[in-house]
Design a protein around this motif. Structure first.
Motif, PDB file in Angstrom:
ATOM      1  N   ILE A 132      51.444  33.874  39.240  1.00 57.33           N
ATOM      2  CA  ILE A 132      50.632  33.113  40.202  1.00 57.33           C
ATOM      3  C   ILE A 132      50.528  33.855  41.526  1.00 57.33           C
ATOM      4  CG2 ILE A 132      50.573  31.020  41.612  1.00 57.33           C
ATOM      5  CD1 ILE A 132      51.753  29.503  39.254  1.00 57.33           C
ATOM      6  N   GLN A 133      51.645  34.340  42.018  1.00 60.35           N
ATOM      7  CA  GLN A 133      51.657  35.008  43.320  1.00 60.35           C
ATOM      8  C   GLN A 133      50.920  36.341  43.298  1.00 60.35           C
ATOM      9  OE1 GLN A 133      55.826  35.191  44.317  1.00 60.35           O
ATOM     10  NE2 GLN A 133      55.921  33.038  44.917  1.00 60.35           N
ATOM     11  N   LYS A 134      50.774  36.923  42.127  1.00 54.76           N
ATOM     12  CA  LYS A 134      50.078  38.207  42.015  1.00 54.76           C
ATOM     13  C   LYS A 134      48.603  38.048  41.666  1.00 54.76           C
ATOM     14  CE  LYS A 134      50.132  42.565  39.434  1.00 54.76           C
ATOM     15  NZ  LYS A 134      50.805  43.356  38.365  1.00 54.76           N
ATOM     16  N   GLU A 135      48.282  37.088  40.787  1.00 54.88           N
ATOM     17  CA  GLU A 135      46.939  37.008  40.210  1.00 54.88           C
ATOM     18  C   GLU A 135      46.056  35.913  40.809  1.00 54.88           C
ATOM     19  OE1 GLU A 135      45.867  39.147  38.063  1.00 54.88           O
ATOM     20  OE2 GLU A 135      47.709  40.141  37.427  1.00 54.88           O
ATOM     21  N   TYR A 136      46.641  34.803  41.253  1.00 53.29           N
ATOM     22  CA  TYR A 136      45.819  33.652  41.643  1.00 53.29           C
ATOM     23  C   TYR A 136      44.987  33.963  42.893  1.00 53.29           C
ATOM     24  CZ  TYR A 136      44.326  28.873  42.426  1.00 53.29           C
ATOM     25  OH  TYR A 136      43.557  27.743  42.593  1.00 53.29           O
ATOM     26  N   GLY A 137      43.702  33.807  42.735  1.00 54.17           N
ATOM     27  CA  GLY A 137      42.787  34.119  43.830  1.00 54.17           C
ATOM     28  C   GLY A 137      42.214  35.516  43.749  1.00 54.17           C
ATOM     29  N   GLN A 138      42.755  36.340  42.857  1.00 48.18           N
ATOM     30  CA  GLN A 138      42.287  37.713  42.686  1.00 48.18           C
ATOM     31  C   GLN A 138      41.719  37.929  41.283  1.00 48.18           C
ATOM     32  OE1 GLN A 138      45.298  40.633  43.499  1.00 48.18           O
ATOM     33  NE2 GLN A 138      43.893  42.365  43.380  1.00 48.18           N
ATOM     34  N   ASN A 139      42.412  37.412  40.283  1.00 50.53           N
ATOM     35  CA  ASN A 139      41.948  37.505  38.901  1.00 50.53           C
ATOM     36  C   ASN A 139      41.165  36.232  38.579  1.00 50.53           C
ATOM     37  OD1 ASN A 139      41.878  37.270  35.984  1.00 50.53           O
ATOM     38  ND2 ASN A 139      43.376  38.923  35.911  1.00 50.53           N
ATOM     39  N   LYS A 140      39.855  36.346  38.358  1.00 49.59           N
ATOM     40  CA  LYS A 140      39.001  35.175  38.160  1.00 49.59           C
ATOM     41  C   LYS A 140      39.358  34.423  36.885  1.00 49.59           C
ATOM     42  CE  LYS A 140      34.986  36.911  40.720  1.00 49.59           C
ATOM     43  NZ  LYS A 140      33.534  37.240  40.658  1.00 49.59           N
ATOM     44  N   ASP A 141      39.646  35.150  35.813  1.00 47.12           N
ATOM     45  CA  ASP A 141      39.977  34.494  34.545  1.00 47.12           C
ATOM     46  C   ASP A 141      41.259  33.677  34.674  1.00 47.12           C
ATOM     47  OD1 ASP A 141      37.751  35.605  33.370  1.00 47.12           O
ATOM     48  OD2 ASP A 141      38.834  37.346  32.575  1.00 47.12           O
ATOM     49  N   PHE A 142      42.276  34.296  35.237  1.00 44.36           N
ATOM     50  CA  PHE A 142      43.557  33.613  35.407  1.00 44.36           C
ATOM     51  C   PHE A 142      43.399  32.404  36.322  1.00 44.36           C
ATOM     52  CE2 PHE A 142      47.481  32.944  37.812  1.00 44.36           C
ATOM     53  CZ  PHE A 142      48.400  32.801  36.796  1.00 44.36           C
ATOM     54  N   SER A 143      42.690  32.584  37.425  1.00 38.42           N
ATOM     55  CA  SER A 143      42.508  31.489  38.386  1.00 38.42           C
ATOM     56  C   SER A 143      41.740  30.334  37.759  1.00 38.42           C
ATOM     57  CB  SER A 143      41.765  32.001  39.629  1.00 38.42           C
ATOM     58  OG  SER A 143      42.467  33.066  40.240  1.00 38.42           O
ATOM     59  N   SER A 144      40.705  30.650  36.969  1.00 35.87           N
ATOM     60  CA  SER A 144      39.900  29.613  36.337  1.00 35.87           C
ATOM     61  C   SER A 144      40.713  28.810  35.330  1.00 35.87           C
ATOM     62  CB  SER A 144      38.688  30.247  35.654  1.00 35.87           C
ATOM     63  OG  SER A 144      37.941  29.288  34.953  1.00 35.87           O
ATOM     64  N   VAL A 145      41.508  29.509  34.518  1.00 35.48           N
ATOM     65  CA  VAL A 145      42.331  28.837  33.509  1.00 35.48           C
ATOM     66  C   VAL A 145      43.370  27.948  34.180  1.00 35.48           C
ATOM     67  CG1 VAL A 145      44.056  29.201  31.711  1.00 35.48           C
ATOM     68  CG2 VAL A 145      41.983  30.587  31.744  1.00 35.48           C
ATOM     69  N   LEU A 146      44.017  28.458  35.207  1.00 32.82           N
ATOM     70  CA  LEU A 146      45.048  27.685  35.897  1.00 32.82           C
ATOM     71  C   LEU A 146      44.445  26.487  36.615  1.00 32.82           C
ATOM     72  CD1 LEU A 146      48.004  27.423  36.530  1.00 32.82           C
ATOM     73  CD2 LEU A 146      47.709  28.962  38.477  1.00 32.82           C
TER      74      LEU A 146
END
Length: 244
Positions: A132-146
């Motif tokens: 979360i601290q690395k990807e959220y807000g930067q990786n669109k796929d990860f952010s969308s799924v979360l």
């Protein structure tokens, strides 16, 4: 003759239920596999995740396989009973027996290795928060799924809002995800997130969801086991009566 007809009806009913259950599980498996907006999709973005957790991402394929087997099994049972085909009835009995043995073995494995679950969950906690601290807000796929997961479960992060501290989203916007704050909060900043103590983490929300439905899941499992035993007994009785 009357007894044989009754057994045929029972076999048809049992296997009709099994076939419908298999079709339903197959449909769910296809949906889970196609739909990436689920909690399982997050696991693909967690680095160095335990092998046990990585395999959860393939649960959709497992459901497809189980659903297909149940559908075929129900078809064989129905056709074997209607046509009085001993080969189909014997094949049906063997498949049901193997599935029943696998279910019993799986239950034993779960009970034996249950103490290991705590260590796995602790490891998942660290990996999930790091992702979360690395990807959220930067990786669109990860952010969308979360985001989809948090919206569906009405939860925030893995533990709480603190999981997002230091993430690209919070660093750039100075805000936390809206779901981490109460509904009447105009802006989900740090102060608002701290005051929204009624918003649980997704892990806690998921555990509560499972606990709330534990009785239902247990009842379904026992019903399936009873149905399998009854189907095996009826199929063997009908198998022995054919040709006599």
């Amino acid at each position: 003759m009357c007894c044989s007809g009754f057994l045929k009806i029972m076999m048809f009913v049992f296997n009709g239920v099994i076939f419908l259950a298999g079709a339903a599980i197959l449909g769910v498996g296809i949906w889970v596999t196609v739909d990436s907006s689920s909690m399982l999709g997050v696991l693909a973005h967690i680095e160095d995740a335990p092998p046990e957790l990585a395999q959860l991402a393939n649960v959709g394929y497992l459901l497809i396989a189980v659903g297909s087997i149940l559908a075929v099994m129900g078809f064989l049972g129905c056709c074997g009973a209607i046509t009085e085909n001993k080969c189909m009835l014997l094949t049906f009995f063997i498949i049901v027996l193997l599935i029943f043995i696998a279910e019993v073995a799986g239950a034993i494995v779960v009970l034996v290795f249950k103490p290991l679950a705590a260590d796995i969950l602790d490891n998942l906690n660290e990996k999930f928060v790091a992702a979360i601290q690395k990807e959220y807000g930067q990786n669109k796929d990860f952010s969308s799924v979360l985001n989809s997961t948090m919206t569906q479960l009405k939860c925030c992060g893995y533990n709480n809002y603190t999981d997002f501290t230091g993430s690209p989203f919070v660093t750039s916007n100075k805000l936390y995800p809206e779901v981490c704050c109460s509904e009447d909060t105009p802006k989900c900043d740090l102060a608002a997130a701290q005051q929204s103590k009624d918003v649980d983490g997704c892990f806690k929300a998921l555990v509560e969801l499972i606990e709330d439905n534990a009785s239902l899941l247990g009842g379904v499992a026992l019903s399936i086991a009873a149905l399998e035993i009854a189907a095996m007994v009826v199929s063997m009785v009908l198998y022995n009566k054919i040709g006599k």
